[in-house]
Design a protein around this motif. Structure first.
Motif, PDB file in Angstrom:
ATOM      1  N   UNK A 174      25.416  28.306  38.836  1.00  0.00           N
ATOM      2  CA  UNK A 174      26.790  28.787  39.010  1.00  0.00           C
ATOM      3  C   UNK A 174      27.525  27.922  40.017  1.00  0.00           C
ATOM      4  N   UNK A 175      28.839  27.808  39.834  1.00  0.00           N
ATOM      5  CA  UNK A 175      29.635  27.061  40.809  1.00  0.00           C
ATOM      6  C   UNK A 175      30.266  28.014  41.817  1.00  0.00           C
ATOM      7  N   UNK A 176      30.635  27.460  42.970  1.00  0.00           N
ATOM      8  CA  UNK A 176      31.330  28.254  43.984  1.00  0.00           C
ATOM      9  C   UNK A 176      32.031  27.333  44.955  1.00  0.00           C
ATOM     10  N   UNK A 177      33.272  27.658  45.282  1.00  0.00           N
ATOM     11  CA  UNK A 177      33.922  27.054  46.435  1.00  0.00           C
ATOM     12  C   UNK A 177      33.255  27.610  47.686  1.00  0.00           C
ATOM     13  N   UNK A 178      33.323  26.890  48.813  1.00  0.00           N
ATOM     14  CA  UNK A 178      32.646  27.375  50.018  1.00  0.00           C
ATOM     15  C   UNK A 178      33.010  28.812  50.391  1.00  0.00           C
ATOM     16  N   UNK A 179      34.282  29.185  50.252  1.00  0.00           N
ATOM     17  CA  UNK A 179      34.699  30.536  50.638  1.00  0.00           C
ATOM     18  C   UNK A 179      34.123  31.605  49.705  1.00  0.00           C
ATOM     19  N   UNK A 180      33.744  31.214  48.487  1.00  0.00           N
ATOM     20  CA  UNK A 180      33.229  32.166  47.503  1.00  0.00           C
ATOM     21  C   UNK A 180      31.710  32.170  47.410  1.00  0.00           C
ATOM     22  N   UNK A 181      31.048  31.311  48.182  1.00  0.00           N
ATOM     23  CA  UNK A 181      29.606  31.201  48.027  1.00  0.00           C
ATOM     24  C   UNK A 181      28.864  32.507  48.297  1.00  0.00           C
ATOM     25  N   UNK A 182      29.225  33.287  49.326  1.00  0.00           N
ATOM     26  CA  UNK A 182      28.506  34.555  49.517  1.00  0.00           C
ATOM     27  C   UNK A 182      28.628  35.491  48.313  1.00  0.00           C
ATOM     28  N   UNK A 183      29.819  35.572  47.721  1.00  0.00           N
ATOM     29  CA  UNK A 183      30.002  36.412  46.543  1.00  0.00           C
ATOM     30  C   UNK A 183      29.138  35.925  45.394  1.00  0.00           C
ATOM     31  N   UNK A 184      29.186  34.630  45.108  1.00  0.00           N
ATOM     32  CA  UNK A 184      28.436  34.095  43.977  1.00  0.00           C
ATOM     33  C   UNK A 184      26.937  34.253  44.197  1.00  0.00           C
ATOM     34  N   UNK A 185      26.469  34.011  45.397  1.00  0.00           N
ATOM     35  CA  UNK A 185      25.034  34.181  45.659  1.00  0.00           C
ATOM     36  C   UNK A 185      24.605  35.639  45.492  1.00  0.00           C
ATOM     37  N   UNK A 186      25.524  36.579  45.754  1.00  0.00           N
ATOM     38  CA  UNK A 186      25.176  37.990  45.586  1.00  0.00           C
ATOM     39  C   UNK A 186      24.902  38.341  44.131  1.00  0.00           C
ATOM     40  N   UNK A 187      25.352  37.504  43.191  1.00  0.00           N
ATOM     41  CA  UNK A 187      25.114  37.712  41.763  1.00  0.00           C
ATOM     42  C   UNK A 187      23.718  37.244  41.360  1.00  0.00           C
ATOM     43  N   UNK A 188      23.052  36.535  42.255  1.00  0.00           N
ATOM     44  CA  UNK A 188      21.674  36.081  42.097  1.00  0.00           C
ATOM     45  C   UNK A 188      21.481  35.030  41.002  1.00  0.00           C
ATOM     46  N   UNK A 189      22.370  34.007  40.942  1.00  0.00           N
ATOM     47  CA  UNK A 189      22.063  32.884  40.061  1.00  0.00           C
ATOM     48  C   UNK A 189      20.864  32.124  40.625  1.00  0.00           C
ATOM     49  N   UNK A 190      20.243  31.308  39.794  1.00  0.00           N
ATOM     50  CA  UNK A 190      19.103  30.514  40.271  1.00  0.00           C
ATOM     51  C   UNK A 190      19.543  29.389  41.191  1.00  0.00           C
ATOM     52  N   UNK A 191      20.718  28.829  40.915  1.00  0.00           N
ATOM     53  CA  UNK A 191      21.230  27.728  41.723  1.00  0.00           C
ATOM     54  C   UNK A 191      22.738  27.876  41.879  1.00  0.00           C
ATOM     55  N   UNK A 192      23.265  27.421  43.005  1.00  0.00           N
ATOM     56  CA  UNK A 192      24.709  27.384  43.236  1.00  0.00           C
ATOM     57  C   UNK A 192      25.088  25.955  43.575  1.00  0.00           C
ATOM     58  N   UNK A 193      26.097  25.419  42.884  1.00  0.00           N
ATOM     59  CA  UNK A 193      26.611  24.085  43.173  1.00  0.00           C
ATOM     60  C   UNK A 193      28.094  24.193  43.520  1.00  0.00           C
ATOM     61  N   UNK A 194      28.609  23.156  44.133  1.00  0.00           N
ATOM     62  CA  UNK A 194      30.001  23.156  44.579  1.00  0.00           C
ATOM     63  C   UNK A 194      30.950  23.116  43.393  1.00  0.00           C
ATOM     64  N   UNK A 195      31.959  23.970  43.433  1.00  0.00           N
ATOM     65  CA  UNK A 195      32.984  23.944  42.391  1.00  0.00           C
ATOM     66  C   UNK A 195      33.842  22.689  42.553  1.00  0.00           C
ATOM     67  N   UNK A 196      34.235  22.091  41.433  1.00  0.00           N
ATOM     68  CA  UNK A 196      35.142  20.956  41.508  1.00  0.00           C
ATOM     69  C   UNK A 196      34.621  19.721  40.809  1.00  0.00           C
ATOM     70  N   UNK A 197      35.114  18.576  41.252  1.00  0.00           N
ATOM     71  CA  UNK A 197      34.885  17.318  40.545  1.00  0.00           C
ATOM     72  C   UNK A 197      33.421  16.906  40.502  1.00  0.00           C
ATOM     73  N   UNK A 198      32.619  17.367  41.443  1.00  0.00           N
ATOM     74  CA  UNK A 198      31.211  16.961  41.484  1.00  0.00           C
ATOM     75  C   UNK A 198      30.305  17.873  40.666  1.00  0.00           C
ATOM     76  N   UNK A 199      30.871  18.869  39.976  1.00  0.00           N
ATOM     77  CA  UNK A 199      30.064  19.890  39.312  1.00  0.00           C
ATOM     78  C   UNK A 199      29.049  19.290  38.341  1.00  0.00           C
ATOM     79  N   UNK A 200      29.512  18.470  37.407  1.00  0.00           N
ATOM     80  CA  UNK A 200      28.599  17.928  36.395  1.00  0.00           C
ATOM     81  C   UNK A 200      27.506  17.100  37.046  1.00  0.00           C
ATOM     82  N   UNK A 201      27.864  16.299  38.013  1.00  0.00           N
ATOM     83  CA  UNK A 201      26.867  15.471  38.703  1.00  0.00           C
ATOM     84  C   UNK A 201      25.848  16.343  39.437  1.00  0.00           C
ATOM     85  N   UNK A 202      26.311  17.398  40.091  1.00  0.00           N
ATOM     86  CA  UNK A 202      25.403  18.274  40.826  1.00  0.00           C
ATOM     87  C   UNK A 202      24.480  19.044  39.885  1.00  0.00           C
TER      88      UNK A 202
END
Length: 311
Positions: A174-202
């Motif tokens: 799952x992607x997340x902007x820094x401010x949204x990372x706690x919310x996204x992690x609460x959903x329990x994805x296996x991995x969290x990557x930065x939202x934005x231009x680096x998404x595919x690379x990450x």
């Protein structure tokens, strides 16, 4: 009865409360006294005239999510009674119209009981986004441990895709902007990557061959398609037909096809009751403030859904 809609398509300020004749259910339908209805991005397209309105007449009423109480039951309806609390999906600009209404006629199959333990307002956030998430997962047909990337994971559709996919044993990135990372992690994805231009690379750093499928809830399209493996699947919620790259299957998700998907609505109800799915209300506002809700939604950054209620 009162509805919220537009006489002429336009910006949020075009929304107003209108008086229209009260509807009554025909055979195979019930009437729901709507107590709460959610505001979704698709509603802004109806308001702005970006949807086919050739089969409708003004006032044009948005809304695909409603929750309330059955107050009339039509002929040939069994299993439903006056007083049942239900949540429903509605189809704007079609026969029965959108959800921004005091009374909604709903055919059997388009509604189910609200989950135990939640409010009417919370229930109003479930049908449309939940059915969209289930359509994505059904068409992806991923086996446990296969990989699904989700953009816009902090938004409500993204929330639901992540939670339902994880419950199915799918590996979720799952992607997340820094401010949204706690919310996204609460959903329990296996991995969290930065939202934005680096998404595919990450994503490729985690899965070098690319993911089996990608749910593009934030409509990033070309910017994120490189995260998908050759011959994988890309799911668009805004009708993007894709770029025909690398044998990828580009699938346009159309939640209107789920209008009478009672079994899926029941799946969502059970998912909420079991704690698998978490409804999320941003704020509850009176129906008369629909224009404000649309303005704030279009400004971006909303987490959960604005829910409007009749006073």
């Amino acid at each position: 009865m009162q509805v919220v809609g537009v006489e002429q398509f336009g910006g949020p300020g075009a929304l107003a409360v209108h008086e229209v004749p009260q509807p009554h259910p025909g055979s195979g339908s019930v009437r729901i006294r709507v107590q709460a209805f959610a505001v979704n991005p698709t509603d802004t397209g109806v308001r702005a005239g970006q949807r086919d309105s050739s089969q409708a007449s003004p006032p044009y009423v948005p809304g695909m999510d409603a929750a309330g109480v059955i107050d009339q039951v039509g002929l040939d309806v069994s299993g439903w009674e006056v007083g049942d609390e239900v949540m429903a999906i509605a189809l704007p600009l079609s026969t029965h119209g959108g959800a921004y209404v005091q009374e909604l006629v709903a055919p059997v199959g388009s509604f189910t009981r609200i989950p135990r333990g939640i409010s009417i307002e919370e229930a109003a956030t479930i049908p449309m986004n939940g059915l969209t998430a289930l359509q994505i997962l059904s068409r992806a047909a991923l086996a446990p441990a296969q990989t699904l990337a989700v953009t816009g994971a902090a938004g409500l559709l993204g929330n639901y895709v992540v939670q339902l996919a994880r419950a199915a044993g799918i590996t979720v990135i799952a992607d997340a902007a820094p401010k949204d990372e706690p919310l996204v992690r609460s959903l329990r994805p296996d991995h969290v990557v930065l939202r934005g231009a680096s998404f595919a690379r990450d994503v490729r750093a985690l899965v070098p061959s690319g993911v089996d499928a990608l749910a593009d809830a934030s409509v990033q399209q070309d910017e994120v398609v490189d995260a998908v493996q050759d011959g994988g699947a890309f799911f668009s919620v805004r009708g993007w037909e894709g770029n025909r790259a690398r044998g990828i299957r580009f699938d346009r998700i159309m939640v209107a096809q789920e209008y009478r998907s009672f079994d899926k609505l029941e799946q969502l109800r059970h998912a909420v009751e079991s704690g698998t799915l978490t409804p999320r209300v941003a704020e509850v506002l009176p129906a008369a403030r629909a224009a404000e809700a649309h303005e704030r939604l279009e400004a971006g950054g909303t987490r959960g859904r604005f829910v409007l209620t009749w006073e």
